[in-house]
Design a protein around this motif. Structure first.
Motif, mmCIF file in Angstrom:
data_model
loop_
_atom_site.group_PDB
_atom_site.id
_atom_site.type_symbol
_atom_site.label_atom_id
_atom_site.label_comp_id
_atom_site.label_asym_id
_atom_site.label_seq_id
_atom_site.Cartn_x
_atom_site.Cartn_y
_atom_site.Cartn_z
ATOM 1 N N ALA A 25 0.828 -1.200 0.000
ATOM 2 C CA ALA A 25 0.000 0.000 0.000
ATOM 3 C C ALA A 25 0.866 1.254 0.000
ATOM 4 N N ARG A 26 1.956 1.218 0.743
ATOM 5 C CA ARG A 26 2.855 2.378 0.790
ATOM 6 C C ARG A 26 3.543 2.601 -0.554
ATOM 7 N N LEU A 48 -4.155 1.021 6.947
ATOM 8 C CA LEU A 48 -3.447 1.274 5.702
ATOM 9 C C LEU A 48 -3.364 2.770 5.426
ATOM 10 N N THR A 52 -5.361 4.501 -0.049
ATOM 11 C CA THR A 52 -5.097 3.172 -0.607
ATOM 12 C C THR A 52 -6.341 2.648 -1.315
#
Length: 237
Positions: A25-26, A48, A52
């Motif tokens: 997600a990053r 998250l 995202t």
């Protein structure tokens, strides 16, 4: 991460699955997070990074190819295609060989049947785009069984052989398949179960997640059919 389609993560709310979801997600990946617990899945989504793109899928029967195919259809409806599958689900039971038959079906189902069902469901979608990355989480016991883990080790060995078969059958379709082989993952559950153990060689979920992220990346396309130990160096790095 330049992935056109979504990345499916099974067992997404578990320790390893959540670490994979966080790292991907990053990096801006689109995620389809599958987990049997709606509550834990909700907690994962809340953790998250903001923005995202994620599709939560709770309660999918991963032992059923039909159920897995329905889930994959939901993913493709939302995101258009599937670029990768990261399968972290599994089970663990220990016991002597004399008791292994009692554990056999449960271990083969948890560790091999689920992997086969979800792989078989996602492979046609990947074939259509001639691109895909599959990573299964096996275990070092799948290479050499220690005492007391006959059924578990056999199920993880089956998972390794399955991964190899996928890699060979779909090599020409631009699809790779690999598995990672942790020894002991450093989780709160394992620490509680083994309070006197030497944890210096245990591997953090985040470290394994980084390895998985590489395998599903464009650079990881050079690797297929591999069973990669993830046993650390004693530094938990």
């Amino acid at each position: 991460m330049s992935q056109a389609g979504a990345i499916i993560i099974t067992g997404a709310a578990g320790n390893l699955g959540a670490a994979v979801a966080d790292i991907l997600a990053r990096d801006g990946a689109k995620l389809a997070c599958i987990d049997r617990s709606p509550e834990k899945l909700e907690q994962l989504l809340a953790s998250l990074p903001a923005g995202t793109e994620v599709l939560p899928l709770a309660g999918v029967d991963l032992t059923s190819q039909e159920a897995c195919s329905i889930a994959v259809s939901q993913v493709t409806k939302r995101f258009g295609s599937v670029s990768a599958l990261v399968n972290t689900v599994g089970g663990f039971q220990a016991g002597p060989v004399s008791k292994a038959l009692e554990q056999w079906d449960a271990m083969l189902t948890a560790n091999a049947r689920t992997a086969l069902a979800v792989s078989a469901a996602v492979l046609p979608v990947m074939q259509a785009t001639r691109h895909g990355r599959i990573v299964h989480v096996a275990a070092m016991a799948g290479l050499k069984a220690p005492a007391g883990l006959a059924a578990y080790a056999a199920s993880k060995a089956a998972l390794i052989r399955l991964t190899e078969a996928i890699a060979e059958e779909y090599r020409g379709d631009g699809i790779t398949a690999n598995c990672v082989l942790p020894s002991v993952i450093d989780t709160p559950q394992n620490r509680a179960a083994m309070p006197k153990a030497d944890t210096s060689s245990w591997v953090a979920p985040e470290a394994i997640a980084r390895l998985i992220a590489f395998l599903i990346s464009p650079a990881g396309g050079v690797v297929t059919g591999a069973a990669i130990p993830a046993t650390g160096t004693g530094g938990n790095a």
